[in-house]
Scaffold this motif. Structure first.
Motif, PDB file in Angstrom:
ATOM      1  N   ALA A 187      49.297  55.767  43.805  1.00 31.79           N
ATOM      2  CA  ALA A 187      49.407  57.100  44.397  1.00 31.79           C
ATOM      3  C   ALA A 187      48.179  57.451  45.233  1.00 31.79           C
ATOM      4  CB  ALA A 187      49.608  58.144  43.299  1.00 31.79           C
ATOM      5  N   ALA A 188      47.074  56.739  45.023  1.00 32.29           N
ATOM      6  CA  ALA A 188      45.848  57.008  45.779  1.00 32.29           C
ATOM      7  C   ALA A 188      45.992  56.625  47.244  1.00 32.29           C
ATOM      8  CB  ALA A 188      44.668  56.265  45.151  1.00 32.29           C
ATOM      9  N   GLY A 189      46.924  55.738  47.542  1.00 28.26           N
ATOM     10  CA  GLY A 189      47.202  55.408  48.930  1.00 28.26           C
ATOM     11  C   GLY A 189      46.139  54.595  49.637  1.00 28.26           C
ATOM     12  N   ASN A 190      45.375  53.815  48.880  1.00 25.83           N
ATOM     13  CA  ASN A 190      44.357  52.935  49.463  1.00 25.83           C
ATOM     14  C   ASN A 190      44.744  51.494  49.166  1.00 25.83           C
ATOM     15  OD1 ASN A 190      41.961  51.240  49.668  1.00 25.83           O
ATOM     16  ND2 ASN A 190      40.776  53.115  49.862  1.00 25.83           N
ATOM     17  N   PRO A 191      45.248  50.747  50.154  1.00 27.27           N
ATOM     18  CA  PRO A 191      45.739  49.388  49.900  1.00 27.27           C
ATOM     19  C   PRO A 191      44.681  48.451  49.320  1.00 27.27           C
ATOM     20  CG  PRO A 191      46.489  50.175  52.043  1.00 27.27           C
ATOM     21  CD  PRO A 191      45.481  51.156  51.555  1.00 27.27           C
ATOM     22  N   LEU A 192      43.436  48.573  49.764  1.00 25.23           N
ATOM     23  CA  LEU A 192      42.382  47.701  49.241  1.00 25.23           C
ATOM     24  C   LEU A 192      42.108  48.005  47.777  1.00 25.23           C
ATOM     25  CD1 LEU A 192      40.199  45.566  49.514  1.00 25.23           C
ATOM     26  CD2 LEU A 192      38.678  47.330  50.472  1.00 25.23           C
ATOM     27  N   LEU A 193      41.998  49.276  47.445  1.00 22.60           N
ATOM     28  CA  LEU A 193      41.773  49.667  46.052  1.00 22.60           C
ATOM     29  C   LEU A 193      42.916  49.167  45.173  1.00 22.60           C
ATOM     30  CD1 LEU A 193      40.140  51.235  43.941  1.00 22.60           C
ATOM     31  CD2 LEU A 193      41.403  53.293  44.605  1.00 22.60           C
ATOM     32  N   LEU A 194      44.123  49.243  45.688  1.00 22.30           N
ATOM     33  CA  LEU A 194      45.289  48.803  44.922  1.00 22.30           C
ATOM     34  C   LEU A 194      45.242  47.304  44.656  1.00 22.30           C
ATOM     35  CD1 LEU A 194      48.025  49.278  43.615  1.00 22.30           C
ATOM     36  CD2 LEU A 194      49.070  49.118  45.892  1.00 22.30           C
ATOM     37  N   GLU A 195      44.895  46.505  45.662  1.00 24.88           N
ATOM     38  CA  GLU A 195      44.843  45.062  45.456  1.00 24.88           C
ATOM     39  C   GLU A 195      43.740  44.674  44.489  1.00 24.88           C
ATOM     40  OE1 GLU A 195      47.099  42.822  46.337  1.00 24.88           O
ATOM     41  OE2 GLU A 195      48.154  44.624  46.987  1.00 24.88           O
ATOM     42  N   LEU A 196      42.602  45.343  44.558  1.00 26.02           N
ATOM     43  CA  LEU A 196      41.525  45.091  43.600  1.00 26.02           C
ATOM     44  C   LEU A 196      41.976  45.436  42.179  1.00 26.02           C
ATOM     45  CD1 LEU A 196      38.495  46.536  45.616  1.00 26.02           C
ATOM     46  CD2 LEU A 196      38.902  44.128  45.068  1.00 26.02           C
ATOM     47  N   TYR A 197      42.689  46.534  42.058  1.00 31.18           N
ATOM     48  CA  TYR A 197      43.126  46.969  40.728  1.00 31.18           C
ATOM     49  C   TYR A 197      44.203  46.054  40.168  1.00 31.18           C
ATOM     50  CZ  TYR A 197      43.207  50.563  37.085  1.00 31.18           C
ATOM     51  OH  TYR A 197      43.054  51.234  35.900  1.00 31.18           O
ATOM     52  N   ARG A 198      45.008  45.455  41.044  1.00 35.20           N
ATOM     53  CA  ARG A 198      46.029  44.516  40.568  1.00 35.20           C
ATOM     54  C   ARG A 198      45.381  43.338  39.850  1.00 35.20           C
ATOM     55  NH1 ARG A 198      51.132  45.621  42.449  1.00 35.20           N
ATOM     56  NH2 ARG A 198      51.286  46.771  44.415  1.00 35.20           N
ATOM     57  N   TYR A 199      44.250  42.864  40.365  1.00 32.05           N
ATOM     58  CA  TYR A 199      43.504  41.823  39.659  1.00 32.05           C
ATOM     59  C   TYR A 199      42.961  42.348  38.338  1.00 32.05           C
ATOM     60  CZ  TYR A 199      43.156  38.023  43.080  1.00 32.05           C
ATOM     61  OH  TYR A 199      43.417  36.973  43.903  1.00 32.05           O
ATOM     62  N   PHE A 200      42.395  43.552  38.407  1.00 29.45           N
ATOM     63  CA  PHE A 200      41.697  44.121  37.261  1.00 29.45           C
ATOM     64  C   PHE A 200      42.646  44.504  36.127  1.00 29.45           C
ATOM     65  CE2 PHE A 200      40.160  48.065  35.202  1.00 29.45           C
ATOM     66  CZ  PHE A 200      39.053  47.549  34.557  1.00 29.45           C
ATOM     67  N   VAL A 201      43.838  45.003  36.476  1.00 32.54           N
ATOM     68  CA  VAL A 201      44.708  45.585  35.458  1.00 32.54           C
ATOM     69  C   VAL A 201      45.196  44.546  34.450  1.00 32.54           C
ATOM     70  CG1 VAL A 201      46.969  45.339  36.595  1.00 32.54           C
ATOM     71  CG2 VAL A 201      46.512  47.333  35.142  1.00 32.54           C
ATOM     72  N   VAL A 202      45.248  43.278  34.838  1.00 32.92           N
ATOM     73  CA  VAL A 202      45.641  42.225  33.897  1.00 32.92           C
ATOM     74  C   VAL A 202      44.637  42.164  32.755  1.00 32.92           C
ATOM     75  CG1 VAL A 202      46.030  39.754  33.617  1.00 32.92           C
ATOM     76  CG2 VAL A 202      46.827  40.919  35.676  1.00 32.92           C
ATOM     77  N   ARG A 203      43.365  42.219  33.096  1.00 33.31           N
ATOM     78  CA  ARG A 203      42.312  42.171  32.069  1.00 33.31           C
ATOM     79  C   ARG A 203      42.224  43.479  31.297  1.00 33.31           C
ATOM     80  NH1 ARG A 203      39.875  41.548  28.432  1.00 33.31           N
ATOM     81  NH2 ARG A 203      37.995  40.335  28.035  1.00 33.31           N
ATOM     82  N   LEU A 204      42.503  44.587  31.992  1.00 36.38           N
ATOM     83  CA  LEU A 204      42.535  45.875  31.303  1.00 36.38           C
ATOM     84  C   LEU A 204      43.624  45.881  30.239  1.00 36.38           C
ATOM     85  CD1 LEU A 204      41.780  48.852  30.932  1.00 36.38           C
ATOM     86  CD2 LEU A 204      43.347  49.398  32.821  1.00 36.38           C
ATOM     87  N   GLU A 205      44.793  45.369  30.578  1.00 38.85           N
ATOM     88  CA  GLU A 205      45.893  45.332  29.623  1.00 38.85           C
ATOM     89  C   GLU A 205      45.537  44.479  28.406  1.00 38.85           C
ATOM     90  OE1 GLU A 205      50.664  44.191  29.502  1.00 38.85           O
ATOM     91  OE2 GLU A 205      49.661  44.589  31.417  1.00 38.85           O
TER      92      GLU A 205
END
Length: 236
Positions: free
Chosen positions: A156-174
């Motif tokens: 929802a933040a609408g920042n494609p770069l932030l989203l791609e970085l978070y896609r990597y991160f969210v696996v480890r967060l989970e």
């Protein structure tokens, strides 16, 4: 300055390591063209196919960039492999600390940019996340639901770069969420902290959204610290 030859037991790994050492040393600054293939192969005393493969590998990592008709240029001296390795070995508290930076920024942006569709999705994910929190036995279900809610805020933040970085991160967060939820000595922060973030995003208050996101993640960090629980926990 010419490079020293590599010993005769040369492997692709050794050639790649030598090229990365040159990048790390700063002798090939970002934006500059590295020596040509023929020159490098001669200096290192390696075959051109082996050198070409090493350059291709660093190009795939985003450290080098091949420009047709011009040569190969230094794009970055940092390897994403180090980031991924750090994610794999990070402790739970370290993951939460990184989440703090991501989520605070994402919540503020989401408050300004969210659409009605974003809000509908966030509302549904929040309800699913809250239901899952009550069942400490369903570790997988809670971790997945909680991670999906956080990822949806970033979307929802609408920042494609932030989203791609978070896609990597969210696996480890989970993975960290699974570790923590399975440990009943670590108290949950309840529904309120996540609800407050959603409400701030819903009404479009970016300052309140950032403050609420900070409080939400800090609650998790404090709960971890107070419990004295183990800090590590891999993605397995």
């Amino acid at each position: 300055m010419a490079l020293d030859p590599i010993d005769k037991t040369t492997t692709l790994t050794k050639v790649t390591e030598r090229l990365r050492a040159e990048l790390d040393s700063g002798r090939w600054p970002i934006g500059t063209r590295i020596p040509g293939e023929l020159v490098l192969a001669g200096e290192l005393d390696v075959s051109r196919p082996l050198l070409r493969e090493a350059i291709r590998g660093l190009t795939n990592l985003g450290m080098l960039e091949a420009r047709r008709g011009s040569g190969t240029y230094v794009r970055s001296t940092a390897s994403p492999e180090a980031i991924l390795s750090s994610l794999d070995t990070a402790e739970v508290r370290e993951i939460y600390e990184v989440q703090l930076a991501y989520d605070v920024q994402a919540a503020g942006l989401a408050a300004n940019r969210r659409t009605g569709q974003d809000l509908d999705r966030l509302r549904g994910l929040l309800e699913a996340r809250n239901r899952a929190e009550d069942d400490r036995a369903d570790v997988e279900g809670f971790a997945s639901a909680d991670a999906e809610f956080h990822l949806a805020i970033v979307q929802a933040a609408g920042n494609p770069l932030l989203l791609e970085l978070y896609r990597y991160f969210v696996v480890r967060l989970e993975a960290s969420l699974r570790t923590v939820h399975a440990d009943t000595t670590v108290p949950t922060c309840g529904y309120e902290s996540h609800q407050t973030v959603f409400d701030a995003i819903r009404i479009g208050d970016a300052e309140l959204a950032r403050a609420s996101a900070r409080a939400m993640v800090e609650c998790a960090i404090n709960a971890l610290d107070q419990s004295g629980a183990a800090r590590s926990g891999g993605p397995g």
